[in-house]
Design a protein around this motif. Structure first.
Motif, PDB file in Angstrom:
ATOM      1  N   ILE A  77       0.847  -1.208   0.000  1.00  0.00           N
ATOM      2  CA  ILE A  77       0.000   0.000   0.000  1.00  0.00           C
ATOM      3  C   ILE A  77       0.874   1.248   0.000  1.00  0.00           C
ATOM      4  CG2 ILE A  77      -1.616   1.368   1.385  1.00  0.00           C
ATOM      5  CD1 ILE A  77      -3.082  -1.195   2.051  1.00  0.00           C
ATOM      6  N   ARG A  78       1.941   1.233   0.818  1.00  0.00           N
ATOM      7  CA  ARG A  78       2.860   2.375   0.853  1.00  0.00           C
ATOM      8  C   ARG A  78       3.466   2.622  -0.523  1.00  0.00           C
ATOM      9  NH1 ARG A  78       7.508   0.528   3.733  1.00  0.00           N
ATOM     10  NH2 ARG A  78       8.073  -0.197   1.666  1.00  0.00           N
ATOM     11  N   ASP A  79       3.955   1.564  -1.175  1.00  0.00           N
ATOM     12  CA  ASP A  79       4.579   1.723  -2.491  1.00  0.00           C
ATOM     13  C   ASP A  79       3.563   2.178  -3.542  1.00  0.00           C
ATOM     14  OD1 ASP A  79       6.934   0.941  -1.324  1.00  0.00           O
ATOM     15  OD2 ASP A  79       6.863  -1.114  -2.102  1.00  0.00           O
ATOM     16  N   SER A  80       2.337   1.668  -3.445  1.00  0.00           N
ATOM     17  CA  SER A  80       1.298   2.090  -4.391  1.00  0.00           C
ATOM     18  C   SER A  80       0.999   3.572  -4.254  1.00  0.00           C
ATOM     19  CB  SER A  80       0.019   1.285  -4.159  1.00  0.00           C
ATOM     20  OG  SER A  80       0.231  -0.076  -4.402  1.00  0.00           O
ATOM     21  N   VAL A  81       0.922   4.056  -3.016  1.00  0.00           N
ATOM     22  CA  VAL A  81       0.670   5.490  -2.783  1.00  0.00           C
ATOM     23  C   VAL A  81       1.835   6.318  -3.311  1.00  0.00           C
ATOM     24  CG1 VAL A  81       0.378   7.260  -1.002  1.00  0.00           C
ATOM     25  CG2 VAL A  81      -0.875   5.107  -0.825  1.00  0.00           C
ATOM     26  N   PHE A  83       4.033   5.680  -5.699  1.00  0.00           N
ATOM     27  CA  PHE A  83       4.151   5.748  -7.154  1.00  0.00           C
ATOM     28  C   PHE A  83       2.911   6.325  -7.824  1.00  0.00           C
ATOM     29  CE2 PHE A  83       7.446   2.626  -6.050  1.00  0.00           C
ATOM     30  CZ  PHE A  83       8.529   3.308  -6.575  1.00  0.00           C
ATOM     31  N   THR A  84       1.737   6.123  -7.232  1.00  0.00           N
ATOM     32  CA  THR A  84       0.521   6.688  -7.823  1.00  0.00           C
ATOM     33  C   THR A  84       0.524   8.211  -7.747  1.00  0.00           C
ATOM     34  OG1 THR A  84      -0.747   4.719  -7.240  1.00  0.00           O
ATOM     35  CG2 THR A  84      -1.999   6.717  -7.683  1.00  0.00           C
ATOM     36  N   LEU A  85       0.941   8.743  -6.616  1.00  0.00           N
ATOM     37  CA  LEU A  85       0.915  10.203  -6.426  1.00  0.00           C
ATOM     38  C   LEU A  85       2.213  10.883  -6.846  1.00  0.00           C
ATOM     39  CD1 LEU A  85      -0.921  10.440  -2.994  1.00  0.00           C
ATOM     40  CD2 LEU A  85      -1.859  10.738  -5.282  1.00  0.00           C
ATOM     41  N   GLY A  86       3.205  10.121  -7.278  1.00  0.00           N
ATOM     42  CA  GLY A  86       4.471  10.722  -7.691  1.00  0.00           C
ATOM     43  C   GLY A  86       5.201  11.392  -6.547  1.00  0.00           C
ATOM     44  N   TYR A  91       8.743  14.936  -3.220  1.00  0.00           N
ATOM     45  CA  TYR A  91       9.773  15.061  -2.186  1.00  0.00           C
ATOM     46  C   TYR A  91      11.135  15.425  -2.764  1.00  0.00           C
ATOM     47  CZ  TYR A  91       6.438  12.725   0.949  1.00  0.00           C
ATOM     48  OH  TYR A  91       5.346  12.387   1.700  1.00  0.00           O
ATOM     49  N   LYS A  92      11.188  15.617  -4.085  1.00  0.00           N
ATOM     50  CA  LYS A  92      12.410  16.018  -4.793  1.00  0.00           C
ATOM     51  C   LYS A  92      13.555  15.012  -4.575  1.00  0.00           C
ATOM     52  CE  LYS A  92      11.303  20.908  -4.779  1.00  0.00           C
ATOM     53  NZ  LYS A  92      10.061  20.961  -4.071  1.00  0.00           N
ATOM     54  N   ILE A  93      13.252  13.730  -4.834  1.00  0.00           N
ATOM     55  CA  ILE A  93      14.247  12.670  -4.704  1.00  0.00           C
ATOM     56  C   ILE A  93      14.617  12.203  -6.107  1.00  0.00           C
ATOM     57  CG2 ILE A  93      14.668  10.336  -3.853  1.00  0.00           C
ATOM     58  CD1 ILE A  93      12.751  11.005  -1.537  1.00  0.00           C
ATOM     59  N   ASP A  94      15.911  12.301  -6.416  1.00  0.00           N
ATOM     60  CA  ASP A  94      16.417  11.930  -7.738  1.00  0.00           C
ATOM     61  C   ASP A  94      16.790  10.450  -7.736  1.00  0.00           C
ATOM     62  OD1 ASP A  94      17.409  11.993 -10.308  1.00  0.00           O
ATOM     63  OD2 ASP A  94      19.365  12.797  -9.701  1.00  0.00           O
ATOM     64  N   THR A  95      16.138   9.674  -8.588  1.00  0.00           N
ATOM     65  CA  THR A  95      16.398   8.232  -8.632  1.00  0.00           C
ATOM     66  C   THR A  95      17.636   7.893  -9.456  1.00  0.00           C
ATOM     67  OG1 THR A  95      14.917   7.985 -10.527  1.00  0.00           O
ATOM     68  CG2 THR A  95      13.972   7.632  -8.340  1.00  0.00           C
ATOM     69  N   ALA A  96      18.029   8.786 -10.358  1.00  0.00           N
ATOM     70  CA  ALA A  96      19.163   8.493 -11.241  1.00  0.00           C
ATOM     71  C   ALA A  96      20.501   8.599 -10.509  1.00  0.00           C
ATOM     72  CB  ALA A  96      19.145   9.423 -12.439  1.00  0.00           C
ATOM     73  N   ASP A 104      15.228   6.780   1.039  1.00  0.00           N
ATOM     74  CA  ASP A 104      14.922   8.188   1.296  1.00  0.00           C
ATOM     75  C   ASP A 104      13.426   8.476   1.183  1.00  0.00           C
ATOM     76  OD1 ASP A 104      17.623   8.557   1.632  1.00  0.00           O
ATOM     77  OD2 ASP A 104      17.951   9.460  -0.334  1.00  0.00           O
ATOM     78  N   VAL A 105      12.774   7.926   0.164  1.00  0.00           N
ATOM     79  CA  VAL A 105      11.345   8.194  -0.014  1.00  0.00           C
ATOM     80  C   VAL A 105      10.531   7.498   1.073  1.00  0.00           C
ATOM     81  CG1 VAL A 105      10.734   6.340  -1.638  1.00  0.00           C
ATOM     82  CG2 VAL A 105       9.523   8.503  -1.716  1.00  0.00           C
ATOM     83  N   ILE A 106      10.934   6.298   1.480  1.00  0.00           N
ATOM     84  CA  ILE A 106      10.226   5.603   2.556  1.00  0.00           C
ATOM     85  C   ILE A 106      10.390   6.365   3.867  1.00  0.00           C
ATOM     86  CG2 ILE A 106      10.240   3.511   3.985  1.00  0.00           C
ATOM     87  CD1 ILE A 106      10.865   1.946   1.395  1.00  0.00           C
ATOM     88  N   LYS A 107      11.582   6.861   4.122  1.00  0.00           N
ATOM     89  CA  LYS A 107      11.825   7.641   5.347  1.00  0.00           C
ATOM     90  C   LYS A 107      10.960   8.897   5.359  1.00  0.00           C
ATOM     91  CE  LYS A 107      15.454   9.984   7.895  1.00  0.00           C
ATOM     92  NZ  LYS A 107      16.810  10.536   7.842  1.00  0.00           N
ATOM     93  N   GLN A 108      10.921   9.596   4.242  1.00  0.00           N
ATOM     94  CA  GLN A 108      10.101  10.807   4.135  1.00  0.00           C
ATOM     95  C   GLN A 108       8.623  10.470   4.316  1.00  0.00           C
ATOM     96  OE1 GLN A 108      11.756  13.673   3.601  1.00  0.00           O
ATOM     97  NE2 GLN A 108      10.031  15.033   3.462  1.00  0.00           N
ATOM     98  N   PHE A 109       8.191   9.383   3.717  1.00  0.00           N
ATOM     99  CA  PHE A 109       6.798   8.930   3.824  1.00  0.00           C
ATOM    100  C   PHE A 109       6.450   8.642   5.282  1.00  0.00           C
ATOM    101  CE2 PHE A 109       3.439   5.723   3.593  1.00  0.00           C
ATOM    102  CZ  PHE A 109       2.598   6.235   2.615  1.00  0.00           C
TER     103      PHE A 109
END
Length: 173
Positions: A77-81, A83-86, A91-96, A104-109
């Motif tokens: 559910i966390r991952d779906s939220v 990626f669905t909401l971008g 959160y300005k996290i660069d994946t490249a 980082d995105v999980i921590k921010q979430f």
């Protein structure tokens, strides 16, 4: 007696330096109001929802509310939220260029979303975000994916019960 004299000496030295202390106090007040303002610290808006586990069946010793909380805190559910909401872009996290982007995105979430059980057997979701519309959208999306997950689990359990009933019926024939 000696302690009393030391206290008096401290008081006298404070009175002598009252102008310097007042200036330092005023500078501290001005600096704190500037550095704690919205220019340096972005304000966060809160969106919340309280809802009851109406579409869950008890399958173990856990209450429906505990099951609901576990579903809401699940990684799918966390991952779906996210990626669905971008939320990576939000959160300005660069994946490249960032190899720890997922952490980082999980921590921010997890810093911005609180899911708690209430005393009245319901679950409360609180979301804090710098964008009030995004905070509201996260709450709505969490509830949507929870509903989908609970419905899928209910369907899966019903199919298991149906299979068992069919097997028993076939064995009785």
């Amino acid at each position: 007696m000696n302690a009393y004299l030391n206290t008096v000496e401290i008081y006298k030295s404070l009175v002598k330096k009252k102008k310097q202390l007042a200036i330092i106090g005023i500078i501290a007040i001005i600096a704190s109001s500037i550095f704690s303002g919205p220019v340096f610290i972005k304000p966060k808006f809160k969106s919340m929802a309280v809802f009851y586990p109406a579409n869950l069946s008890a399958y173990s010793t856990e209450t429906n509310t505990e099951q609901m909380q576990q579903l809401l805190e699940s990684s799918d559910i966390r991952d779906s939220v996210i990626f669905t909401l971008g939320l990576l872009e939000h959160y300005k996290i660069d994946t490249a260029s960032n190899p720890t982007w997922k952490t980082d995105v999980i921590k921010q979430f997890e810093e911005n979303i609180y899911i708690n059980k209430t005393e009245y057997e319901s679950v409360e979701i609180k979301v804090w975000d710098t964008d009030p519309f995004m905070a509201s959208k996260i709450v709505e999306t969490l509830m949507h994916f929870y509903d989908m997950k609970a419905r899928a689990l209910q369907h899966q359990k019903s199919m298991e019960v149906l299979t068992i009933a069919k097997t028993r019926m076939e064995s009785k024939k």
